[in-house]
Design a protein around this motif. Sequence first.
Motif, PDB file in Angstrom:
ATOM      1  N   TYR A  75      -8.793  -6.737  -3.848  1.00 14.71           N
ATOM      2  CA  TYR A  75      -8.096  -6.984  -3.114  1.00 14.71           C
ATOM      3  C   TYR A  75      -8.213  -5.760  -1.689  1.00 14.71           C
ATOM      4  CZ  TYR A  75      -6.592  -5.299  -8.221  1.00 14.71           C
ATOM      5  OH  TYR A  75      -6.426  -6.154  -9.329  1.00 14.71           O
ATOM      6  N   LEU A  76      -9.799  -5.622  -0.839  1.00 12.37           N
ATOM      7  CA  LEU A  76      -9.930  -4.912  -0.176  1.00 12.37           C
ATOM      8  C   LEU A  76     -10.415  -5.736   1.167  1.00 12.37           C
ATOM      9  CD1 LEU A  76     -11.361  -1.730  -1.582  1.00 12.37           C
ATOM     10  CD2 LEU A  76      -8.467  -2.324  -0.817  1.00 12.37           C
ATOM     11  N   ILE A  86      -5.881   2.208   0.976  1.00 11.32           N
ATOM     12  CA  ILE A  86      -4.969   3.045   0.006  1.00 11.32           C
ATOM     13  C   ILE A  86      -5.879   1.511  -1.181  1.00 11.32           C
ATOM     14  CG2 ILE A  86      -3.082   1.266  -0.985  1.00 11.32           C
ATOM     15  CD1 ILE A  86      -1.980   3.769  -2.306  1.00 11.32           C
ATOM     16  N   LEU A 119      -6.987   2.837  -5.840  1.00  6.77           N
ATOM     17  CA  LEU A 119      -7.212   3.787  -7.043  1.00  6.77           C
ATOM     18  C   LEU A 119      -8.097   2.903  -7.870  1.00  6.77           C
ATOM     19  CD1 LEU A 119      -3.546   4.218  -7.787  1.00  6.77           C
ATOM     20  CD2 LEU A 119      -4.654   5.761  -7.003  1.00  6.77           C
ATOM     21  N   ARG A 173      -4.444   3.562 -11.836  1.00  5.47           N
ATOM     22  CA  ARG A 173      -3.206   1.735 -11.091  1.00  5.47           C
ATOM     23  C   ARG A 173      -1.827   1.892 -11.909  1.00  5.47           C
ATOM     24  NH1 ARG A 173      -7.818  -2.130  -9.961  1.00  5.47           N
ATOM     25  NH2 ARG A 173      -9.152  -0.597  -8.327  1.00  5.47           N
ATOM     26  N   GLY A 174      -0.959   1.311 -12.163  1.00  5.30           N
ATOM     27  CA  GLY A 174       0.440   1.436 -12.938  1.00  5.30           C
ATOM     28  C   GLY A 174       0.585   2.708 -13.788  1.00  5.30           C
ATOM     29  N   GLY A 185       2.229   5.316 -11.170  1.00  2.88           N
ATOM     30  CA  GLY A 185       2.647   6.315  -9.766  1.00  2.88           C
ATOM     31  C   GLY A 185       2.135   6.114  -9.088  1.00  2.88           C
ATOM     32  N   GLY A 193      -0.066   5.874  -6.548  1.00  6.25           N
ATOM     33  CA  GLY A 193       0.377   5.056  -5.820  1.00  6.25           C
ATOM     34  C   GLY A 193       1.480   5.429  -5.472  1.00  6.25           C
ATOM     35  N   THR A 218      -2.388  -4.479   5.859  1.00  9.79           N
ATOM     36  CA  THR A 218      -1.913  -6.415   6.018  1.00  9.79           C
ATOM     37  C   THR A 218      -2.562  -6.374   3.961  1.00  9.79           C
ATOM     38  OG1 THR A 218      -4.211  -6.401   6.351  1.00  9.79           O
ATOM     39  CG2 THR A 218      -2.384  -7.763   7.745  1.00  9.79           C
ATOM     40  N   ASN A 265      -1.178  -9.969  -4.066  1.00 12.57           N
ATOM     41  CA  ASN A 265      -1.767  -8.515  -4.556  1.00 12.57           C
ATOM     42  C   ASN A 265       0.274  -7.937  -5.084  1.00 12.57           C
ATOM     43  OD1 ASN A 265      -2.423  -6.137  -5.112  1.00 12.57           O
ATOM     44  ND2 ASN A 265      -3.578  -5.701  -3.229  1.00 12.57           N
ATOM     45  N   VAL A 266       0.323  -8.691  -6.261  1.00  9.66           N
ATOM     46  CA  VAL A 266       1.833  -7.898  -6.323  1.00  9.66           C
ATOM     47  C   VAL A 266       2.147  -6.168  -6.505  1.00  9.66           C
ATOM     48  CG1 VAL A 266       2.840 -10.513  -7.099  1.00  9.66           C
ATOM     49  CG2 VAL A 266       1.986  -8.548  -8.600  1.00  9.66           C
ATOM     50  N   ARG A 267       1.222  -6.097  -7.157  1.00 13.18           N
ATOM     51  CA  ARG A 267       1.257  -4.746  -7.092  1.00 13.18           C
ATOM     52  C   ARG A 267       1.499  -3.575  -5.954  1.00 13.18           C
ATOM     53  NH1 ARG A 267      -2.489  -2.622 -12.421  1.00 13.18           N
ATOM     54  NH2 ARG A 267      -3.615  -3.429 -10.274  1.00 13.18           N
ATOM     55  N   GLN A 300       5.246  -4.513  -4.017  1.00 14.48           N
ATOM     56  CA  GLN A 300       5.978  -4.587  -4.596  1.00 14.48           C
ATOM     57  C   GLN A 300       5.704  -2.573  -3.645  1.00 14.48           C
ATOM     58  OE1 GLN A 300       8.766  -5.167  -6.447  1.00 14.48           O
ATOM     59  NE2 GLN A 300       9.528  -2.972  -6.936  1.00 14.48           N
ATOM     60  N   LEU A 301       4.810  -1.767  -3.901  1.00 17.19           N
ATOM     61  CA  LEU A 301       4.585  -0.837  -3.666  1.00 17.19           C
ATOM     62  C   LEU A 301       5.323  -0.287  -2.461  1.00 17.19           C
ATOM     63  CD1 LEU A 301       4.111   2.683  -4.259  1.00 17.19           C
ATOM     64  CD2 LEU A 301       1.609   2.150  -3.862  1.00 17.19           C
ATOM     65  N   TYR A 302       4.710  -1.717  -1.926  1.00 20.44           N
ATOM     66  CA  TYR A 302       4.535  -0.769  -0.450  1.00 20.44           C
ATOM     67  C   TYR A 302       6.469  -1.487   0.515  1.00 20.44           C
ATOM     68  CZ  TYR A 302      -0.643  -2.027   0.511  1.00 20.44           C
ATOM     69  OH  TYR A 302      -1.619  -1.446   0.037  1.00 20.44           O
ATOM     70  N   LYS A 347       8.625  -0.578  -2.038  1.00 20.07           N
ATOM     71  CA  LYS A 347       9.879   0.267  -2.459  1.00 20.07           C
ATOM     72  C   LYS A 347       9.552   1.140  -1.162  1.00 20.07           C
ATOM     73  CE  LYS A 347      10.215   3.012  -6.360  1.00 20.07           C
ATOM     74  NZ  LYS A 347       8.976   3.424  -8.186  1.00 20.07           N
TER      75      LYS A 347
HETATM   76  C1  LIG Z   1      -1.637  -1.067  -5.238  1.00 18.26           C
HETATM   77  C2  LIG Z   1      -2.057   0.700  -5.943  1.00 18.26           C
HETATM   78  C3  LIG Z   1      -2.227   1.630  -5.604  1.00 18.26           C
HETATM   79  C4  LIG Z   1      -1.161   0.650  -6.680  1.00 18.26           C
HETATM   80  O1  LIG Z   1      -0.449   1.824  -7.149  1.00 18.26           O
HETATM   81  P1  LIG Z   1       0.372   1.704  -8.682  1.00 18.26           P
HETATM   82  O2  LIG Z   1      -0.520   3.413  -8.949  1.00 18.26           O
HETATM   83  O3  LIG Z   1      -0.939   1.362  -9.452  1.00 18.26           O
HETATM   84  O4  LIG Z   1       1.221   1.362  -8.743  1.00 18.26           O
HETATM   85  P2  LIG Z   1       2.725   0.975  -9.970  1.00 18.26           P
HETATM   86  O5  LIG Z   1       1.451   0.022 -10.686  1.00 18.26           O
HETATM   87  O6  LIG Z   1       2.364   1.965 -10.384  1.00 18.26           O
HETATM   88  O7  LIG Z   1       3.797   0.748  -9.073  1.00 18.26           O
HETATM   89  C5  LIG Z   1       3.652  -0.772  -8.372  1.00 18.26           C
HETATM   90  C6  LIG Z   1       5.085  -1.309  -8.584  1.00 18.26           C
HETATM   91  O8  LIG Z   1       4.388  -2.494  -8.379  1.00 18.26           O
HETATM   92  C7  LIG Z   1       5.328  -2.920  -9.682  1.00 18.26           C
HETATM   93  N1  LIG Z   1       4.535  -3.569 -10.574  1.00 18.26           N
HETATM   94  C8  LIG Z   1       3.191  -3.915 -11.331  1.00 18.26           C
HETATM   95  N2  LIG Z   1       2.876  -4.687 -11.291  1.00 18.26           N
HETATM   96  C9  LIG Z   1       3.985  -6.071 -11.308  1.00 18.26           C
HETATM   97  C10 LIG Z   1       4.164  -7.677 -10.906  1.00 18.26           C
HETATM   98  N3  LIG Z   1       2.774  -8.441 -11.756  1.00 18.26           N
HETATM   99  N4  LIG Z   1       5.147  -7.541 -10.550  1.00 18.26           N
HETATM  100  C11 LIG Z   1       5.813  -7.170 -10.385  1.00 18.26           C
HETATM  101  N5  LIG Z   1       5.435  -6.179  -9.359  1.00 18.26           N
HETATM  102  C12 LIG Z   1       4.455  -5.089 -10.471  1.00 18.26           C
HETATM  103  C13 LIG Z   1       5.719  -1.918 -10.377  1.00 18.26           C
HETATM  104  O9  LIG Z   1       6.338  -2.133 -11.825  1.00 18.26           O
HETATM  105  C14 LIG Z   1       5.888  -0.779  -9.752  1.00 18.26           C
HETATM  106  O10 LIG Z   1       6.822  -0.959  -9.126  1.00 18.26           O
HETATM  107  P3  LIG Z   1       7.761  -0.024  -9.284  1.00 18.26           P
HETATM  108  O11 LIG Z   1       7.470   1.696  -8.906  1.00 18.26           O
HETATM  109  O12 LIG Z   1       9.331  -0.348  -9.094  1.00 18.26           O
HETATM  110  O13 LIG Z   1       8.741   0.648 -11.048  1.00 18.26           O
HETATM  111  C15 LIG Z   1      -3.387   0.110  -6.915  1.00 18.26           C
HETATM  112  O14 LIG Z   1      -2.762  -0.941  -8.230  1.00 18.26           O
HETATM  113  C16 LIG Z   1      -4.774  -0.300  -6.121  1.00 18.26           C
HETATM  114  O15 LIG Z   1      -5.612   0.427  -6.084  1.00 18.26           O
HETATM  115  N6  LIG Z   1      -4.460  -1.377  -7.142  1.00 18.26           N
HETATM  116  C17 LIG Z   1      -6.094  -1.652  -5.770  1.00 18.26           C
HETATM  117  C18 LIG Z   1      -6.270  -1.403  -4.824  1.00 18.26           C
HETATM  118  C19 LIG Z   1      -5.297  -2.780  -3.517  1.00 18.26           C
HETATM  119  O16 LIG Z   1      -4.916  -3.644  -4.082  1.00 18.26           O
HETATM  120  N7  LIG Z   1      -5.287  -1.600  -2.915  1.00 18.26           N
HETATM  121  C20 LIG Z   1      -4.319  -1.853  -1.393  1.00 18.26           C
HETATM  122  C21 LIG Z   1      -4.741  -3.204  -1.040  1.00 18.26           C
HETATM  123  S1  LIG Z   1      -3.733  -3.456   0.561  1.00 18.26           S
END
Ligand SMILES: CC(C)(COP(=O)(O)OP(=O)(O)OC[C@H]1O[C@@H](n2cnc3c(N)ncnc32)[C@H](O)[C@@H]1OP(=O)(O)O)[C@@H](O)C(=O)NCCC(=O)NCCS
Length: 179
Positions: free
Chosen positions: A31-32, A88, A90, A95-96, A98, A100, A122, A127-129, A132-134, A136
Amino acid sequence: MAMTIDIVPIREDLIDSFHAALDAVCRERIYLAFLEAPPIEEMRAFLRGNMAKGTPQLVATSADRVVGWCDVNPVQRPTMRHSGVLGIGLLGEYRGRGLGEKLMLKTLEAAHRFGLSRVELTVRHNNVRALQLYRKVGFEVEGRKRRAVLVDGVYHDLICMGLLLNADGQAAICKGQVP
Ligand SMILES: CC(C)(COP(=O)(O)OP(=O)(O)OC[C@H]1O[C@@H](n2cnc3c(N)ncnc32)[C@H](O)[C@@H]1OP(=O)(O)O)[C@@H](O)C(=O)NCCC(=O)NCCS
Protein backbone atom coordinates in the motif's frame (compact mmCIF):
# COMPACT_ATOMS: atom_id res chain seq x y z
CA MET A 1 -16.17 -6.86 17.51
CA ALA A 2 -17.79 -4.17 19.70
CA MET A 3 -15.53 -1.21 20.25
CA THR A 4 -15.50 2.54 20.53
CA ILE A 5 -13.28 4.34 18.08
CA ASP A 6 -12.28 7.94 18.63
CA ILE A 7 -10.85 10.23 15.99
CA VAL A 8 -8.52 12.79 17.57
CA PRO A 9 -5.55 14.98 16.67
CA ILE A 10 -2.24 13.24 17.33
CA ARG A 11 -0.97 13.68 20.92
CA GLU A 12 2.38 13.17 22.58
CA ASP A 13 1.17 10.03 24.40
CA LEU A 14 -0.04 8.46 21.13
CA ILE A 15 3.21 8.84 19.17
CA ASP A 16 4.65 5.38 19.94
CA SER A 17 1.35 3.72 19.11
CA PHE A 18 1.05 5.74 15.89
CA HIS A 19 4.57 4.68 14.94
CA ALA A 20 3.66 1.01 15.53
CA ALA A 21 0.52 1.28 13.38
CA LEU A 22 2.40 3.01 10.55
CA ASP A 23 5.15 0.40 10.73
CA ALA A 24 2.63 -2.46 10.53
CA VAL A 25 0.95 -1.07 7.38
CA CYS A 26 4.34 -0.24 5.77
CA ARG A 27 5.46 -3.84 6.31
CA GLU A 28 2.47 -5.15 4.35
CA ARG A 29 4.42 -3.74 1.35
CA ILE A 30 1.38 -3.42 -0.92
CA TYR A 31 0.00 0.00 0.00
CA LEU A 32 2.50 2.65 1.12
CA ALA A 33 5.64 4.26 -0.26
CA PHE A 34 7.72 3.23 2.78
CA LEU A 35 8.41 -0.43 3.61
CA GLU A 36 8.92 0.32 7.30
CA ALA A 37 8.27 3.33 9.50
CA PRO A 38 11.05 5.91 9.89
CA PRO A 39 13.04 5.63 13.17
CA ILE A 40 10.90 6.55 16.16
CA GLU A 41 12.95 9.57 17.24
CA GLU A 42 12.83 11.02 13.71
CA MET A 43 9.06 10.55 13.72
CA ARG A 44 8.68 12.06 17.17
CA ALA A 45 10.49 15.20 16.04
CA PHE A 46 8.41 15.40 12.85
CA LEU A 47 5.13 14.94 14.74
CA ARG A 48 6.05 17.46 17.44
CA GLY A 49 6.70 19.98 14.68
CA ASN A 50 3.31 19.20 13.14
CA MET A 51 1.58 19.51 16.52
CA ALA A 52 3.18 22.91 17.08
CA LYS A 53 2.07 24.13 13.64
CA GLY A 54 -1.43 22.63 13.88
CA THR A 55 -0.93 20.54 10.75
CA PRO A 56 -3.91 18.22 10.09
CA GLN A 57 -2.66 15.00 11.67
CA LEU A 58 -5.47 12.82 13.01
CA VAL A 59 -5.49 9.33 14.43
CA ALA A 60 -8.24 6.77 15.10
CA THR A 61 -7.87 5.16 18.51
CA SER A 62 -9.43 2.22 20.30
CA ALA A 63 -8.71 2.15 24.04
CA ASP A 64 -5.83 4.61 23.52
CA ARG A 65 -4.23 2.40 20.88
CA VAL A 66 -3.77 3.96 17.43
CA VAL A 67 -5.57 1.83 14.83
CA GLY A 68 -5.40 4.28 11.94
CA TRP A 69 -4.22 7.71 10.84
CA CYS A 70 -4.87 10.38 8.24
CA ASP A 71 -2.73 13.45 7.70
CA VAL A 72 -2.29 16.26 5.22
CA ASN A 73 1.23 17.68 5.03
CA PRO A 74 1.49 21.14 3.50
CA VAL A 75 3.88 21.45 0.56
CA GLN A 76 6.83 23.65 1.60
CA ARG A 77 7.64 25.33 -1.73
CA PRO A 78 6.65 28.99 -1.69
CA THR A 79 4.35 28.69 -4.71
CA MET A 80 2.58 25.57 -3.42
CA ARG A 81 1.81 26.30 0.21
CA HIS A 82 -1.94 26.18 -0.46
CA SER A 83 -1.52 22.45 -1.22
CA GLY A 84 -1.12 19.48 1.08
CA VAL A 85 -0.32 15.81 0.53
CA LEU A 86 -2.71 13.31 2.11
CA GLY A 87 -1.74 9.98 3.65
CA ILE A 88 -4.06 7.43 5.30
CA GLY A 89 -3.91 3.93 6.73
CA LEU A 90 -5.82 1.58 9.02
CA LEU A 91 -4.66 -1.60 10.72
CA GLY A 92 -6.00 -4.63 8.83
CA GLU A 93 -8.74 -5.56 11.27
CA TYR A 94 -10.23 -2.05 11.13
CA ARG A 95 -10.66 -1.89 7.35
CA GLY A 96 -13.85 -2.34 5.36
CA ARG A 97 -16.31 -0.82 7.83
CA GLY A 98 -16.43 2.86 6.97
CA LEU A 99 -13.76 4.10 9.38
CA GLY A 100 -11.54 5.28 6.51
CA GLU A 101 -14.25 7.61 5.25
CA LYS A 102 -14.91 9.14 8.68
CA LEU A 103 -11.22 9.66 9.30
CA MET A 104 -10.73 11.18 5.89
CA LEU A 105 -13.66 13.62 6.11
CA LYS A 106 -12.50 14.87 9.50
CA THR A 107 -8.96 15.31 8.22
CA LEU A 108 -10.15 17.20 5.12
CA GLU A 109 -12.21 19.45 7.37
CA ALA A 110 -9.06 20.12 9.41
CA ALA A 111 -7.12 20.80 6.20
CA HIS A 112 -9.71 23.35 5.14
CA ARG A 113 -9.59 25.02 8.58
CA PHE A 114 -5.79 25.06 8.36
CA GLY A 115 -6.19 27.13 5.19
CA LEU A 116 -5.36 24.63 2.46
CA SER A 117 -7.35 24.86 -0.77
CA ARG A 118 -5.90 21.83 -2.55
CA VAL A 119 -5.20 18.29 -1.32
CA GLU A 120 -3.32 15.77 -3.44
CA LEU A 121 -2.23 12.17 -3.14
CA THR A 122 -0.89 9.22 -5.06
CA VAL A 123 -2.21 5.67 -4.85
CA ARG A 124 -1.12 2.42 -6.45
CA HIS A 125 -3.35 1.58 -9.39
CA ASN A 126 -4.41 -1.78 -7.91
CA ASN A 127 -5.47 -0.38 -4.50
CA VAL A 128 -9.17 -0.48 -5.37
CA ARG A 129 -10.44 0.15 -1.85
CA ALA A 130 -8.41 3.33 -1.46
CA LEU A 131 -9.30 4.52 -4.98
CA GLN A 132 -12.99 3.98 -4.27
CA LEU A 133 -12.79 5.88 -0.98
CA TYR A 134 -10.93 8.80 -2.59
CA ARG A 135 -13.50 9.07 -5.41
CA LYS A 136 -16.33 8.92 -2.89
CA VAL A 137 -15.08 11.94 -0.93
CA GLY A 138 -14.54 13.93 -4.14
CA PHE A 139 -10.99 13.34 -5.35
CA GLU A 140 -10.52 13.36 -9.11
CA VAL A 141 -7.86 11.53 -11.11
CA GLU A 142 -5.25 13.98 -12.41
CA GLY A 143 -2.72 11.65 -13.94
CA ARG A 144 -0.81 8.40 -13.88
CA LYS A 145 2.85 7.89 -13.08
CA ARG A 146 3.77 4.76 -14.98
CA ARG A 147 6.01 2.22 -13.17
CA ALA A 148 6.53 4.76 -10.38
CA VAL A 149 6.77 2.01 -7.74
CA LEU A 150 9.00 -1.08 -7.78
CA VAL A 151 8.51 -3.57 -4.94
CA ASP A 152 9.78 -7.13 -4.84
CA GLY A 153 10.62 -7.00 -8.55
CA VAL A 154 7.15 -5.85 -9.64
CA TYR A 155 6.32 -2.41 -11.07
CA HIS A 156 3.15 -0.52 -10.15
CA ASP A 157 1.71 2.64 -11.64
CA LEU A 158 0.70 5.44 -9.29
CA ILE A 159 -2.57 7.27 -9.83
CA CYS A 160 -2.34 10.99 -8.99
CA MET A 161 -5.53 12.46 -7.48
CA GLY A 162 -6.50 15.90 -6.30
CA LEU A 163 -9.35 17.62 -4.43
CA LEU A 164 -10.10 21.36 -4.38
CA LEU A 165 -11.40 22.27 -0.94
CA ASN A 166 -13.04 25.53 -1.91
CA ALA A 167 -14.94 24.08 -4.85
CA ASP A 168 -18.76 24.05 -4.72
CA GLY A 169 -18.82 20.26 -4.66
CA GLN A 170 -17.00 20.29 -1.33
CA ALA A 171 -19.64 22.29 0.54
CA ALA A 172 -20.11 19.66 3.26
CA ILE A 173 -16.44 19.65 4.15
CA CYS A 174 -16.04 23.41 3.94
CA LYS A 175 -19.12 24.19 6.09
CA GLY A 176 -18.08 21.83 8.83
CA GLN A 177 -21.02 19.49 8.25
CA VAL A 178 -18.91 16.38 8.43
CA PRO A 179 -20.37 13.80 10.84
C1 LIG B 1 -7.71 2.54 2.13
C2 LIG B 1 -8.40 2.53 3.50
C3 LIG B 1 -8.00 3.75 4.32
C4 LIG B 1 -9.92 2.59 3.23
O1 LIG B 1 -10.60 2.66 4.45
P1 LIG B 1 -11.73 1.60 4.81
O2 LIG B 1 -12.46 2.06 6.00
O3 LIG B 1 -11.13 0.24 4.84
O4 LIG B 1 -12.64 1.74 3.55
P2 LIG B 1 -13.84 0.79 3.18
O5 LIG B 1 -13.32 -0.54 2.73
O6 LIG B 1 -14.87 0.80 4.25
O7 LIG B 1 -14.46 1.61 1.99
C5 LIG B 1 -13.81 1.86 0.81
C6 LIG B 1 -14.76 1.70 -0.35
O8 LIG B 1 -14.18 0.74 -1.23
C7 LIG B 1 -15.14 -0.22 -1.55
N1 LIG B 1 -14.42 -1.45 -1.82
C8 LIG B 1 -13.86 -2.30 -0.93
N2 LIG B 1 -13.29 -3.32 -1.58
C9 LIG B 1 -13.49 -3.08 -2.90
C10 LIG B 1 -13.15 -3.77 -4.08
N3 LIG B 1 -12.45 -4.91 -4.05
N4 LIG B 1 -13.52 -3.24 -5.27
C11 LIG B 1 -14.21 -2.09 -5.33
N5 LIG B 1 -14.56 -1.39 -4.23
C12 LIG B 1 -14.22 -1.90 -3.04
C13 LIG B 1 -16.06 -0.28 -0.37
O9 LIG B 1 -17.31 -0.83 -0.74
C14 LIG B 1 -16.14 1.19 -0.01
O10 LIG B 1 -17.01 1.86 -0.86
P3 LIG B 1 -18.50 2.24 -0.43
O11 LIG B 1 -18.37 3.03 0.84
O12 LIG B 1 -18.98 3.03 -1.60
O13 LIG B 1 -19.20 0.94 -0.24
C15 LIG B 1 -8.07 1.23 4.30
O14 LIG B 1 -8.63 0.11 3.65
C16 LIG B 1 -6.57 1.02 4.50
O15 LIG B 1 -6.00 1.51 5.45
N6 LIG B 1 -5.91 0.28 3.60
C17 LIG B 1 -4.48 -0.01 3.73
C18 LIG B 1 -3.60 1.22 3.65
C19 LIG B 1 -3.85 2.02 2.39
O16 LIG B 1 -4.21 1.49 1.35
N7 LIG B 1 -3.65 3.32 2.50
C20 LIG B 1 -3.81 4.23 1.38
C21 LIG B 1 -2.58 4.25 0.55
S1 LIG B 1 -2.72 5.40 -0.82
